[in-house]
Design an enzyme around this catalytic site. Structure first.
Site, short mmCIF file in Angstrom:
data_model
loop_
_atom_site.label_atom_id
_atom_site.label_comp_id
_atom_site.label_asym_id
_atom_site.label_seq_id
_atom_site.Cartn_x
_atom_site.Cartn_y
_atom_site.Cartn_z
N HIS A 104 6.59 -1.16 -0.52
CA HIS A 104 6.90 -0.21 0.59
C HIS A 104 7.53 1.00 0.58
O HIS A 104 7.42 1.97 1.03
CB HIS A 104 7.56 -0.78 1.94
N ASP A 154 0.20 -9.34 -0.17
CA ASP A 154 1.02 -9.51 0.93
C ASP A 154 0.58 -9.25 2.40
O ASP A 154 -0.22 -8.75 2.47
CB ASP A 154 2.10 -8.39 0.54
#
Lengths: 218, 383
Positions: free
Chosen positions: B133, B169
């Site tokens: 991220h 993910d």
């Protein structure tokens, strides 16, 4: 300040005149990939033709083509003259309601003496909605019903503040017929993990719609 | 070329720690490492120590202002407001030595990439990595430095090769996507729970890259409560043909295991079946397309007792071609049950009734199929 028609309207309007043939108007609509052509004399709105009006008078592709008739017929003979219009200072909500209630696809925007200054279509309204709902910042979504009572949203906001999490957007709706006395709130929060907040909201006795296990169809 | 797989690990990885109550608890790495050791599938000669990433390597993807902020904040955790960089928030609290701990993880992924590119290993696994991220100029979602992006940028700069990044993910791999959004030689593929339901909100199918890189980003968003079969069929139908068409020189894969039914942060309904199958598919692609060159990373995973150790043990076993035992070692269960006070799983696979019947199962599968078809239709045009 609400969002106004003038904020979202198309200002360069593609038009035809009452003297144009149906054939020419059809060409104008096709070439510009538009579905509604306002008909003007000078810049005064006289009527509107939609793709459906044009299609209604076009010969079927299955029948023999009578193109001559399309060229002879003038647009003033087929246009809709009792046009529903809006003003630049009307709100987008007004425009959306007019489109929805009258089941139409466009609203010419006129000022004093029916002078055409723009056009708003269902597409423009949808785009406005996409922008409002759009993900501009990264976050997690929570959707819940709160009681329609003063202070109930405040309790939720205080709780979020306590967790030191920023709110990216809030969207609030009446919960509809089924949810009388409630309001539906969608919050986008700047966190990857809203689970503590969700737990705290449940402790207030408010109903969480998301995140929640999906039951049967609503 | 060597047949060896290496496992990048150091006890110093445990210093990447945001605090006792934070969901990303680095002890998950230690539990996994301990499980592998107790199972007898990992020993000294498999292990390679991570190096530190240099600042100029971090600067391949991060802005100097952001790196300076991480350094400063980590030196003096109570000394200022760094919320502009999303540091010091509930997600990304500031901790002492933050820059060093984060640089070691990024360096670990660089160590993995170097081992594979220099022929010291055929595959490399860095379970501390996969911090997908982190953005160019700020932290996000528990990620300080984007180790995957740093490693990809390093590969592009040093070797100028085509890199495929596969992110499994539960959260969209937004940081990696944004950093390589205009690079046609980096194919970024992310499979995740739809952004309409889960952080970060991005990863819709129309995010396809920009400029020359248009088409080199592929997103497959899944409905909440998606189960193993639907998830795996999307991987097979979309990722495999696109990987073949792209023909990468190396694959970097991110193996966040937070899509598991028992994960507290997400809403997918995967089981250990997926975490056995995903490494197998990724490994197969690396063998078929890249002469084995594969760097596999960790990622999200917040059920640190029941899920993470098993998922990443399976990852290592598949990539190193070791045999995972179905029955987990008694000694491991005993030790960690006494530390956690939680009931630990006895077997590598999940019980068949782990996931309760999903009421809208058929609709979820149908919607996922529609998404897959749309992604396929728009991706075939590029190859």
């Amino acid at each position: 300040m609400p969002v106004l028609v003038e904020d979202i309207m198309t200002r360069k309007v593609i038009t035809a005149t009452p003297e144009h043939s149906v054939m020419d108007t059809l060409k104008i609509a096709r070439q510009n990939r538009i579905r509604h052509v306002p008909i003007v004399e000078g810049n005064v709105l006289k009527g509107v033709v939609s793709d459906r009006d044009l299609r209604d008078v076009s010969p079927s592709v299955l029948a023999s083509m009578d193109l001559e008739l399309l060229e002879k017929t003038k647009v003033k003979d087929i246009m809709v003259t009792n046009v529903i219009t809006v003003h630049p200072l009307d709100t987008v909500e007004d425009a959306a309601r007019l489109l929805y209630e009258n089941k139409i696809g466009c609203l010419p925007v006129v000022v004093g003496g029916n002078r055409l200054v723009g056009i708003v279509t269902d597409g423009d309204i949808l785009f406005c909605f996409v922008e409002m709902m759009g993900v501009l910042e990264r976050g997690s979504v929570i959707r819940l019903n709160i009681p329609d009572k003063p202070g109930s949203l405040m309790k939720v906001l205080e709780l979020i503040a306590k967790h030191k999490i920023s709110i990216i957007s809030i969207f609030m709706l009446p919960a509809g017929e089924k949810g009388k006395g409630k309001r539906e709130v969608t919050l986008r929060l700047q966190t990857i993990d809203p689970s503590d907040i969700v737990d705290d909201i449940k402790k207030l006795g408010y109903e969480i719609i998301w995140p929640e296990f999906w039951g049967e169809k609503r | 070329m060597t047949e060896k797989a290496v496992f990048i690990y150091s006890d110093d990885y445990l210093k990447y720690k945001f605090g006792e109550k934070h969901p990303l608890n680095p002890i998950r790495l230690e539990i996994t490492y301990d499980l592998l050791t107790e199972m007898g599938v990992l020993d000294e000669k498999d292990i390679m120590c991570p190096r530190m990433a240099k600042e100029e390597e971090l600067a391949l993807v991060h802005s100097p202002e952001y790196i300076n902020a991480v350094v400063d904040a980590g030196r003096n955790p109570n000394g200022g407001d760094f919320t502009n960089f999303e540091l010091g928030t509930e997600d990304n609290p500031i901790f002492e030595g933050m820059h060093e701990a984060s640089s070691l993880i990024a360096g670990g992924t660089l160590t993995a990439v170097e081992a594979v590119m220099e022929g010291k290993a055929r595959h490399a696994v860095n379970i501390a990595g996969g911090l997908h991220h982190a953005q160019r100029d700020r932290a996000s979602g528990f990620c300080i430095y984007n180790d995957a992006a740093v490693a990809i940028a390093y590969l592009r700069k040093k070797y100028d090769i085509r890199v495929m990044y596969i992110d499994t993910d539960a959260h969209h791999g937004d940081g990696v996507q944004d950093i390589f959004y205009d690079d046609p030689d980096v194919l970024v593929v992310s499979l995740h729970e739809s952004g309409h339901y889960l952080f970060p909100g991005t990863g819709d199918i129309y995010e396809q890259g920009t400029g020359l890189g248009f088409g080199s980003t592929i997103n497959i968003p899944f409905e909440p409560f998606t189960e193993d079969e639907s998830w795996i069929s999307a991987f097979e139908r979309v990722v495999i043909p696109n990987a073949r068409a792209f023909a990468p020189h190396i694959i970097i894969s991110q193996h966040g295991c937070d899509g598991h039914h028992l994960d507290p942060l997400t809403h997918l309904s995967l089981t250990m079946k997926s975490y056995e199958e995903i490494p197998r598919l990724v490994h197969m692609l690396a063998e078929q397309l890249c002469e084995g060159r594969l760097v596999a990373l960790g990622g999200g995973g917040y059920n640190i007792w029941q899920v993470v150790p098993r998922a990443w043990a399976l990852l290592w076993c598949q990539i190193a071609q070791r045999d995972p035992q179905e029955k987990l070692p008694e000694s491991w269960i005993k030790k960690w049950e006494s530390i956690s006070g939680e009931k630990l799983p006895q077997t590598m696979s999940d019980p068949p009734d782990l996931v309760p019947p999903i009421p809208r199962r058929e609709e979820i599968i149908e919607k996922n199929n529609i998404t897959m078809n749309r992604v396929l239709r728009q991706s075939v045009m590029f190859f």
